[in-house]
Write a protein that holds these residues in place. Structure first.
Motif, PDB file in Angstrom:
ATOM      1  N   PHE A  85      15.431  15.855  41.145  1.00  0.00           N
ATOM      2  CA  PHE A  85      15.971  15.089  40.029  1.00  0.00           C
ATOM      3  C   PHE A  85      17.435  15.435  39.764  1.00  0.00           C
ATOM      4  CE2 PHE A  85      11.418  15.559  39.377  1.00  0.00           C
ATOM      5  CZ  PHE A  85      11.028  14.238  39.273  1.00  0.00           C
ATOM      6  N   GLY A  86      18.168  15.762  40.819  1.00  0.00           N
ATOM      7  CA  GLY A  86      19.580  16.076  40.689  1.00  0.00           C
ATOM      8  C   GLY A  86      19.869  17.457  40.127  1.00  0.00           C
ATOM      9  N   MET A  87      18.840  18.305  40.029  1.00  0.00           N
ATOM     10  CA  MET A  87      19.014  19.660  39.487  1.00  0.00           C
ATOM     11  C   MET A  87      18.538  20.675  40.519  1.00  0.00           C
ATOM     12  SD  MET A  87      17.540  18.998  35.646  1.00  0.00           S
ATOM     13  CE  MET A  87      16.051  18.232  36.274  1.00  0.00           C
ATOM     14  N   HIS A  88      19.224  21.804  40.553  1.00  0.00           N
ATOM     15  CA  HIS A  88      18.846  22.880  41.470  1.00  0.00           C
ATOM     16  C   HIS A  88      18.203  24.008  40.665  1.00  0.00           C
ATOM     17  CE1 HIS A  88      18.940  25.325  45.048  1.00  0.00           C
ATOM     18  NE2 HIS A  88      19.378  26.315  44.302  1.00  0.00           N
ATOM     19  N   PHE A  89      17.034  24.445  41.130  1.00  0.00           N
ATOM     20  CA  PHE A  89      16.328  25.549  40.497  1.00  0.00           C
ATOM     21  C   PHE A  89      16.144  26.651  41.523  1.00  0.00           C
ATOM     22  CE2 PHE A  89      14.578  21.643  38.539  1.00  0.00           C
ATOM     23  CZ  PHE A  89      15.010  21.851  37.239  1.00  0.00           C
ATOM     24  N   CYS A  90      16.530  27.874  41.162  1.00  0.00           N
ATOM     25  CA  CYS A  90      16.310  29.000  42.059  1.00  0.00           C
ATOM     26  C   CYS A  90      16.094  30.265  41.241  1.00  0.00           C
ATOM     27  CB  CYS A  90      17.460  29.175  43.041  1.00  0.00           C
ATOM     28  SG  CYS A  90      19.065  29.396  42.275  1.00  0.00           S
ATOM     29  N   ALA A  91      15.223  31.106  41.746  1.00  0.00           N
ATOM     30  CA  ALA A  91      14.924  32.358  41.060  1.00  0.00           C
ATOM     31  C   ALA A  91      15.875  33.462  41.495  1.00  0.00           C
ATOM     32  CB  ALA A  91      13.482  32.771  41.336  1.00  0.00           C
ATOM     33  N   ARG A  92      16.447  33.299  42.665  1.00  0.00           N
ATOM     34  CA  ARG A  92      17.371  34.304  43.210  1.00  0.00           C
ATOM     35  C   ARG A  92      18.679  33.593  43.564  1.00  0.00           C
ATOM     36  NH1 ARG A  92      12.578  34.851  46.299  1.00  0.00           N
ATOM     37  NH2 ARG A  92      11.274  36.522  45.508  1.00  0.00           N
ATOM     38  N   HIS A  93      19.503  33.368  42.548  1.00  0.00           N
ATOM     39  CA  HIS A  93      20.700  32.543  42.729  1.00  0.00           C
ATOM     40  C   HIS A  93      21.680  33.136  43.734  1.00  0.00           C
ATOM     41  CE1 HIS A  93      23.300  29.267  41.775  1.00  0.00           C
ATOM     42  NE2 HIS A  93      24.284  30.080  41.507  1.00  0.00           N
ATOM     43  N   GLU A  94      21.769  34.445  43.834  1.00  0.00           N
ATOM     44  CA  GLU A  94      22.710  35.051  44.784  1.00  0.00           C
ATOM     45  C   GLU A  94      22.360  34.653  46.223  1.00  0.00           C
ATOM     46  OE1 GLU A  94      19.333  37.660  43.886  1.00  0.00           O
ATOM     47  OE2 GLU A  94      20.873  36.846  42.595  1.00  0.00           O
ATOM     48  N   GLU A  95      21.069  34.454  46.520  1.00  0.00           N
ATOM     49  CA  GLU A  95      20.673  34.010  47.856  1.00  0.00           C
ATOM     50  C   GLU A  95      21.127  32.574  48.102  1.00  0.00           C
ATOM     51  OE1 GLU A  95      16.534  34.630  48.652  1.00  0.00           O
ATOM     52  OE2 GLU A  95      16.629  36.743  48.082  1.00  0.00           O
ATOM     53  N   CYS A  96      21.069  31.739  47.070  1.00  0.00           N
ATOM     54  CA  CYS A  96      21.523  30.351  47.199  1.00  0.00           C
ATOM     55  C   CYS A  96      23.028  30.294  47.456  1.00  0.00           C
ATOM     56  CB  CYS A  96      21.197  29.560  45.941  1.00  0.00           C
ATOM     57  SG  CYS A  96      19.444  29.273  45.711  1.00  0.00           S
ATOM     58  N   GLU A  97      23.783  31.101  46.715  1.00  0.00           N
ATOM     59  CA  GLU A  97      25.229  31.123  46.903  1.00  0.00           C
ATOM     60  C   GLU A  97      25.588  31.594  48.307  1.00  0.00           C
ATOM     61  OE1 GLU A  97      26.366  33.593  43.598  1.00  0.00           O
ATOM     62  OE2 GLU A  97      26.820  31.835  42.363  1.00  0.00           O
ATOM     63  N   LYS A  98      24.872  32.592  48.808  1.00  0.00           N
ATOM     64  CA  LYS A  98      25.114  33.094  50.159  1.00  0.00           C
ATOM     65  C   LYS A  98      24.807  32.008  51.190  1.00  0.00           C
ATOM     66  CE  LYS A  98      23.685  36.670  53.402  1.00  0.00           C
ATOM     67  NZ  LYS A  98      22.742  37.750  53.663  1.00  0.00           N
ATOM     68  N   ALA A  99      23.689  31.301  51.010  1.00  0.00           N
ATOM     69  CA  ALA A  99      23.322  30.227  51.938  1.00  0.00           C
ATOM     70  C   ALA A  99      24.351  29.098  51.902  1.00  0.00           C
ATOM     71  CB  ALA A  99      21.931  29.701  51.606  1.00  0.00           C
ATOM     72  N   ASP A 100      24.845  28.751  50.709  1.00  0.00           N
ATOM     73  CA  ASP A 100      25.871  27.708  50.592  1.00  0.00           C
ATOM     74  C   ASP A 100      27.148  28.117  51.314  1.00  0.00           C
ATOM     75  OD1 ASP A 100      24.211  26.081  49.123  1.00  0.00           O
ATOM     76  OD2 ASP A 100      25.099  26.611  47.179  1.00  0.00           O
ATOM     77  N   ALA A 101      27.536  29.380  51.179  1.00  0.00           N
ATOM     78  CA  ALA A 101      28.744  29.870  51.837  1.00  0.00           C
ATOM     79  C   ALA A 101      28.589  29.840  53.354  1.00  0.00           C
ATOM     80  CB  ALA A 101      29.066  31.282  51.360  1.00  0.00           C
ATOM     81  N   GLU A 102      27.412  30.228  53.842  1.00  0.00           N
ATOM     82  CA  GLU A 102      27.160  30.204  55.285  1.00  0.00           C
ATOM     83  C   GLU A 102      27.181  28.774  55.818  1.00  0.00           C
ATOM     84  OE1 GLU A 102      23.465  32.263  55.798  1.00  0.00           O
ATOM     85  OE2 GLU A 102      24.348  34.230  55.419  1.00  0.00           O
ATOM     86  N   LEU A 103      26.582  27.851  55.083  1.00  0.00           N
ATOM     87  CA  LEU A 103      26.579  26.456  55.494  1.00  0.00           C
ATOM     88  C   LEU A 103      28.001  25.898  55.523  1.00  0.00           C
ATOM     89  CD1 LEU A 103      25.048  23.875  56.245  1.00  0.00           C
ATOM     90  CD2 LEU A 103      24.814  23.428  53.785  1.00  0.00           C
ATOM     91  N   ALA A 104      28.778  26.187  54.515  1.00  0.00           N
ATOM     92  CA  ALA A 104      30.167  25.721  54.472  1.00  0.00           C
ATOM     93  C   ALA A 104      30.971  26.262  55.653  1.00  0.00           C
ATOM     94  CB  ALA A 104      30.813  26.115  53.145  1.00  0.00           C
ATOM     95  N   ALA A 105      30.744  27.539  55.994  1.00  0.00           N
ATOM     96  CA  ALA A 105      31.443  28.156  57.125  1.00  0.00           C
ATOM     97  C   ALA A 105      31.059  27.474  58.438  1.00  0.00           C
ATOM     98  CB  ALA A 105      31.149  29.638  57.184  1.00  0.00           C
ATOM     99  N   ARG A 106      29.763  27.182  58.601  1.00  0.00           N
ATOM    100  CA  ARG A 106      29.306  26.494  59.819  1.00  0.00           C
ATOM    101  C   ARG A 106      29.882  25.094  59.914  1.00  0.00           C
ATOM    102  NH1 ARG A 106      23.105  27.041  59.563  1.00  0.00           N
ATOM    103  NH2 ARG A 106      23.646  27.855  57.562  1.00  0.00           N
ATOM    104  N   GLU A 107      29.897  24.379  58.790  1.00  0.00           N
ATOM    105  CA  GLU A 107      30.430  23.026  58.784  1.00  0.00           C
ATOM    106  C   GLU A 107      31.932  23.049  59.086  1.00  0.00           C
ATOM    107  OE1 GLU A 107      29.301  21.481  54.982  1.00  0.00           O
ATOM    108  OE2 GLU A 107      27.345  20.851  55.705  1.00  0.00           O
TER     109      GLU A 107
END
Length: 111
Positions: A85-107
């Motif tokens: 529904f256009g919202m992101h839910f995560c219990a371990r936000h630092e893991e999400c930020e790390k994954a986003d950074a890795e994805l951005a680096a790969r892209e």
């Protein structure tokens, strides 16, 4: 926060973070048991059968909403969390930020 168009999204924006915090207070064993109980095929079946009631109201709406919210809470504990529904839910936000950074680096390396 993104524009909320359906009341369901607004309610989930309140309920899911509260339930994530409730589960955060549990020990790992209790949390794992809760996730196993709510991440079953029965949940998917109920949402499939009652999805229209959830969107438009009617008998069973509250129960179906609770099942959806619990399902999102359980998925929030998975690596990367869940977006719905256009919202992101995560219990371990630092893991999400790390994954986003890795994805951005790969892209960036693919360009």
């Amino acid at each position: 926060m993104p524009e909320v168009r359906h009341p369901l999204a607004g309610m989930l924006a309140v309920v899911v973070p509260l339930e994530i915090d409730r589960m955060r207070a549990m020990n790992d064993e209790q949390r794992t048991q809760q996730i196993a109980e709510h991440a079953s095929r029965t949940v998917a079946q109920l949402l499939g059968e009652q999805g229209d009631v959830l969107l438009y109201g009617g008998r069973g709406c509250a129960e179906t909403f609770a099942v959806l919210a619990r399902g999102l809470v359980c998925l929030a504990w998975a690596p990367g969390g869940v977006t719905a529904f256009g919202m992101h839910f995560c219990a371990r936000h630092e893991e999400c930020e790390k994954a986003d950074a890795e994805l951005a680096a790969r892209e960036a390396s693919c360009v």
